[in-house]
Design an enzyme around this catalytic site. Structure first.
Site, PDB file in Angstrom:
ATOM      1  N   LYS A   1       0.836  -1.218   0.000  1.00 27.69           N
ATOM      2  CA  LYS A   1       0.000   0.000   0.000  1.00 27.69           C
ATOM      3  C   LYS A   1       0.862   1.256   0.000  1.00 27.69           C
ATOM      4  O   LYS A   1       0.623   2.184  -0.783  1.00 27.69           O
ATOM      5  CB  LYS A   1      -0.916   0.001   1.230  1.00 27.69           C
ATOM      6  CG  LYS A   1      -1.637   1.333   1.415  1.00 27.69           C
ATOM      7  CD  LYS A   1      -2.374   1.414   2.736  1.00 27.69           C
ATOM      8  CE  LYS A   1      -1.543   1.743   3.918  1.00 27.69           C
ATOM      9  NZ  LYS A   1      -1.389   3.163   4.257  1.00 27.69           N
ATOM     10  N   ASN A   2       1.853   1.300   0.879  1.00 31.72           N
ATOM     11  CA  ASN A   2       2.616   2.543   0.999  1.00 31.72           C
ATOM     12  C   ASN A   2       3.489   2.810  -0.232  1.00 31.72           C
ATOM     13  O   ASN A   2       3.771   3.968  -0.544  1.00 31.72           O
ATOM     14  CB  ASN A   2       3.455   2.536   2.281  1.00 31.72           C
ATOM     15  CG  ASN A   2       2.574   2.753   3.510  1.00 31.72           C
ATOM     16  OD1 ASN A   2       1.405   3.127   3.384  1.00 31.72           O
ATOM     17  ND2 ASN A   2       3.120   2.508   4.683  1.00 31.72           N
TER      18      ASN A   2
ATOM     19  N   CYS B   1      -4.039   8.242   9.680  1.00 29.06           N
ATOM     20  CA  CYS B   1      -4.283   7.678  11.003  1.00 29.06           C
ATOM     21  C   CYS B   1      -3.805   8.627  12.087  1.00 29.06           C
ATOM     22  O   CYS B   1      -2.744   9.244  11.965  1.00 29.06           O
ATOM     23  CB  CYS B   1      -3.564   6.346  11.140  1.00 29.06           C
ATOM     24  SG  CYS B   1      -4.480   4.990  10.412  1.00 29.06           S
TER      25      CYS B   1
ATOM     26  N   ARG C   1       1.933  14.673  13.159  1.00 27.18           N
ATOM     27  CA  ARG C   1       2.631  14.251  11.940  1.00 27.18           C
ATOM     28  C   ARG C   1       2.976  15.476  11.099  1.00 27.18           C
ATOM     29  O   ARG C   1       2.346  15.741  10.080  1.00 27.18           O
ATOM     30  CB  ARG C   1       1.775  13.238  11.175  1.00 27.18           C
ATOM     31  CG  ARG C   1       1.509  11.999  12.015  1.00 27.18           C
ATOM     32  CD  ARG C   1       0.683  10.971  11.306  1.00 27.18           C
ATOM     33  NE  ARG C   1       1.453  10.163  10.381  1.00 27.18           N
ATOM     34  CZ  ARG C   1       0.979   9.086   9.760  1.00 27.18           C
ATOM     35  NH1 ARG C   1      -0.253   8.705   9.978  1.00 27.18           N
ATOM     36  NH2 ARG C   1       1.726   8.414   8.930  1.00 27.18           N
TER      37      ARG C   1
ATOM     38  N   ASP D   1       4.794   0.192  11.944  1.00 28.62           N
ATOM     39  CA  ASP D   1       3.500  -0.321  11.470  1.00 28.62           C
ATOM     40  C   ASP D   1       3.253  -1.765  11.915  1.00 28.62           C
ATOM     41  O   ASP D   1       2.173  -2.311  11.682  1.00 28.62           O
ATOM     42  CB  ASP D   1       3.409  -0.223   9.938  1.00 28.62           C
ATOM     43  CG  ASP D   1       3.171   1.218   9.488  1.00 28.62           C
ATOM     44  OD1 ASP D   1       3.012   2.100  10.340  1.00 28.62           O
ATOM     45  OD2 ASP D   1       3.143   1.452   8.257  1.00 28.62           O
TER      46      ASP D   1
ATOM     47  N   ARG E   1      -8.634   0.413   5.034  1.00 28.02           N
ATOM     48  CA  ARG E   1      -7.743   1.371   4.370  1.00 28.02           C
ATOM     49  C   ARG E   1      -6.501   0.676   3.838  1.00 28.02           C
ATOM     50  O   ARG E   1      -5.893   1.141   2.870  1.00 28.02           O
ATOM     51  CB  ARG E   1      -7.300   2.470   5.350  1.00 28.02           C
ATOM     52  CG  ARG E   1      -8.407   3.422   5.722  1.00 28.02           C
ATOM     53  CD  ARG E   1      -7.873   4.509   6.595  1.00 28.02           C
ATOM     54  NE  ARG E   1      -6.590   4.952   6.069  1.00 28.02           N
ATOM     55  CZ  ARG E   1      -5.757   5.749   6.687  1.00 28.02           C
ATOM     56  NH1 ARG E   1      -6.069   6.212   7.870  1.00 28.02           N
ATOM     57  NH2 ARG E   1      -4.631   6.106   6.147  1.00 28.02           N
TER      58      ARG E   1
HETATM   59  C1  UD1 Z   1       5.065   6.521   6.524  1.00 30.99           C
HETATM   60  C2  UD1 Z   1       4.032   5.436   6.335  1.00 30.99           C
HETATM   61  C3  UD1 Z   1       3.514   4.957   7.681  1.00 30.99           C
HETATM   62  C4  UD1 Z   1       4.677   4.549   8.570  1.00 30.99           C
HETATM   63  C5  UD1 Z   1       5.727   5.650   8.645  1.00 30.99           C
HETATM   64  C6  UD1 Z   1       6.982   5.213   9.385  1.00 30.99           C
HETATM   65  C7  UD1 Z   1       3.024   5.989   4.216  1.00 30.99           C
HETATM   66  C8  UD1 Z   1       1.841   6.514   3.483  1.00 30.99           C
HETATM   67  N1  UD1 Z   1       2.954   5.963   5.541  1.00 30.99           N
HETATM   68  O1  UD1 Z   1       4.397   7.601   7.164  1.00 30.99           O
HETATM   69  O2  UD1 Z   1       2.652   3.843   7.453  1.00 30.99           O
HETATM   70  O3  UD1 Z   1       4.176   4.309   9.871  1.00 30.99           O
HETATM   71  O4  UD1 Z   1       6.134   6.036   7.328  1.00 30.99           O
HETATM   72  O5  UD1 Z   1       7.528   4.081   8.806  1.00 30.99           O
HETATM   73  O6  UD1 Z   1       4.009   5.552   3.634  1.00 30.99           O
HETATM   74  N2  UD1 Z   1       8.389  13.860  10.757  1.00 30.99           N
HETATM   75  C9  UD1 Z   1       8.618  15.191  11.039  1.00 30.99           C
HETATM   76  N3  UD1 Z   1       8.590  16.086  10.003  1.00 30.99           N
HETATM   77  C10 UD1 Z   1       8.318  15.711   8.727  1.00 30.99           C
HETATM   78  C11 UD1 Z   1       8.087  14.352   8.451  1.00 30.99           C
HETATM   79  C12 UD1 Z   1       8.135  13.436   9.488  1.00 30.99           C
HETATM   80  O7  UD1 Z   1       8.849  15.564  12.179  1.00 30.99           O
HETATM   81  O8  UD1 Z   1       8.300  16.569   7.838  1.00 30.99           O
HETATM   82  C13 UD1 Z   1       8.458  12.857  11.859  1.00 30.99           C
HETATM   83  C14 UD1 Z   1       7.106  12.186  12.121  1.00 30.99           C
HETATM   84  O9  UD1 Z   1       6.325  12.931  13.025  1.00 30.99           O
HETATM   85  C15 UD1 Z   1       7.537  10.854  12.692  1.00 30.99           C
HETATM   86  C16 UD1 Z   1       8.836  10.547  11.927  1.00 30.99           C
HETATM   87  O10 UD1 Z   1       9.298  11.797  11.435  1.00 30.99           O
HETATM   88  O11 UD1 Z   1       7.850  10.972  14.047  1.00 30.99           O
HETATM   89  C17 UD1 Z   1       8.678   9.574  10.783  1.00 30.99           C
HETATM   90  O12 UD1 Z   1       7.607   9.967   9.946  1.00 30.99           O
HETATM   91  P1  UD1 Z   1       7.550   9.574   8.403  1.00 30.99           P
HETATM   92  O13 UD1 Z   1       8.590   8.552   8.095  1.00 30.99           O
HETATM   93  O14 UD1 Z   1       7.537  10.816   7.597  1.00 30.99           O
HETATM   94  O15 UD1 Z   1       6.128   8.888   8.319  1.00 30.99           O
HETATM   95  P2  UD1 Z   1       5.060   9.048   7.179  1.00 30.99           P
HETATM   96  O16 UD1 Z   1       5.720   9.249   5.844  1.00 30.99           O
HETATM   97  O17 UD1 Z   1       4.019  10.013   7.604  1.00 30.99           O
END
Ligand code: UD1
Length: 434
Positions: free
Chosen positions: A26-27, A121, A126, A309, A401
């Site tokens: 999915k991701n 979620c 985030r 996850d 989802r």
């Molecule tokens: C993606 C996945 C999600 C998974 C996560 C971590 C998708 C659609 N979702 O989410 O299923 O749980 O990776 O493997 O692929 N952060 C910041 N600033 C930013 C971006 C991130 O502070 O601009 C922080 C987030 O709050 C979190 C960490 O970095 O603590 C990791 O987040 P990130 O890897 O970006 O997760 P997602 O891409 O949202």
């Protein structure tokens, strides 16, 4: 009027036995669908999971004028030549996290994007500051205005970008914008998840020049345009891991097919520590569990660490293990919301800050519980499969989802699980399942 509330009703206690075939990731699909709009030619995506998040993203893509032709449930052909607006403000899109990939894709292609702030979620705060930092480094203005993220540039130029934290989303988004920027981009402290490599492979097959995806330094040489391609998405690591834990928790014997075992190493290692036998084949893993699980400690980390996850699934399994386990969630601060639900089933879990201390109990007992988010919802289903008696998991919309035909795949392994639309359905299931 009849009120439809989708629920899973589960009669626990059956060991899961047999084969299950895993779908596309999915991701990865979410990044890939966004990337596909960047060409003005047909991009055919195969092994697409038919789940709510990907379908919502496809609707949004169609909404901005791209042609979306569904060839079969797992194959879609996208053509971005007729895109008529860079403003994505569809009500649905706010509900999915990956809506932000349209920012990188549209900014890269048209040098302007306006996308509603992403939802997804509720597992903690985030932020998307790293995404915006990347776009700005490429020469764009990127701001949040009236609930929309607006990014635009006269032209994008490659740059040296260092991410302050490892972010899957920021890595993919910056990659999307940088492939059509002028010159070279070096992205340091990049995330290394398998789906980052998958998005990069798709982009390269569309004519991009990306090197180093899967390591923490990604080098991108900008190209002028991207062309059509046909591409097949990698298997879903998290769907596979969920079935591996389902096998472990029910003392079953399940062969999880159509996977890349290397992507599952962190999950397999923990299952082995917990006393399961994990046998790897070229494109399958078999999990056999004959006795009670042992305790272990685990900390979620970016890939190749243990995935956040999979944190709810391992925690639920540990709630039945012998001994006391510690689970540290280091990625998202709000990812233990299912613990209160699990307590209703008899689990003994205490959460202090980002650590759950889990004292294994001999048995869980069925209860009415509610899925707080996608992965925690799936984990509560696993708890129901291993519990004595009946469990009703409410709010299955979260689970849908990210899991395709979840109940059907579990039933094929011998689980007693059905989708119910109302209380009458639940009562009927309980009568028939006796
Ligand atoms: C993606 C996945 C999600 C998974 C996560 C971590 C998708 C659609 N979702 O989410 O299923 O749980 O990776 O493997 O692929 N952060 C910041 N600033 C930013 C971006 C991130 O502070 O601009 C922080 C987030 O709050 C979190 C960490 O970095 O603590 C990791 O987040 P990130 O890897 O970006 O997760 P997602 O891409 O949202």
């Amino acid at each position: 009027m009849r009120c439809v509330i989708m629920q899973y009703v589960i009669k626990g206690g059956n060991p899961l036995v047999g084969d299950v075939v895993i779908g596309g990731a999915k991701n990865a699909a979410l990044g890939i669908l966004a990337a596909a709009i960047m060409a003005d030619e047909d991009v055919t995506i195969e092994n697409l999971p038919d789940v709510r998040d990907t379908n919502v993203l496809l609707e949004a893509i169609e909404d901005i004028g791209a042609r979306v032709r569904r060839i079969d449930p797992h194959t879609v052909c996208i053509n971005g030549s007729a895109i008529s607006t860079v403003r994505v403000n569809n009500d649905f899109i706010k509900r999915i996290r990956a809506s932000y990939y349209l920012l990188g894709a549209l900014l890269g292609k048209y040098k302007r994007a306006e996308v509603s702030l992403p939802g997804g979620c509720n597992i903690g705060s985030r932020p998307i500051d790293q995404h915006l930092k990347g776009f700005r480094a490429l020469g764009a203005r990127a701001d949040v205005e009236y609930g929309m993220v607006v990014a635009d540039a006269l032209h994008l130029a490659g740059n040296h970008i260092y991410l302050d934290m490892v972010s899957v989303g920021a890595t993919i988004n910056i990659m999307l914008a940088a492939v059509l920027a002028e010159g070279n981009t070096i992205l340091e402290n990049a995330a290394k998840e398998p789906h980052i490599v998958d998005v990069a492979n798709l982009l390269n097959s569309m004519g991009a020049n990306i090197k180093g995806a899967g390591t923490d330094v990604i080098r991108i040489r900008g190209v002028q345009r991207l062309h059509g391609t046909t591409y097949s998405i990698i298997p879903d690591q998290i769907e596979a891991g969920t079935f591996m834990f389902a096998a472990a928790m029910t003392r079953g014997d399940v062969t999880v097919k159509n996977v890349i075992p290397r992507h599952l190493e962190a999950i397999s290692a923990k299952l082995k520590e917990m006393g399961c036998e994990v046998i790897e084949f070229d494109d399958a893993v078999r999990v056999v569990c004959k006795s009670r699980l042992h305790y272990t400690h685990v900390k979620t980390l970016p890939y190749p660490g243990f995935p956040t996850d999979m944190q709810p699934q391992i925690s639920v399994a540990l709630s039945l293990a012998e001994g006391t386990s510690m689970v540290t969630e280091s990625i998202f601060e709000n990812r233990f919301k299912y613990v209160d639900e699990l307590a209703r089933m008899g689990a003994n879990v205490k959460v202090e800050s980002n650590v759950a201390v889990i004292s294994g109990v001999n048995r869980l007992t069925g209860a009415d519980v509610s899925a707080p988010d996608l992965r925690a919802g799936a984990a509560l289903v696993l708890a129901g499969l291993a519990a004595d008696g009946y469990t009703v998991v409410d709010e299955t919309k979260y689970i849908l989802r990210g899991y395709e035909r979840f109940d059907e795949k579990l039933r094929l392994l011998g689980a007693c699980i059905y989708q119910a639309e109302d209380e009458r359905d639940v009562r009927r299931f309980k009568l028939e399942a006796v």
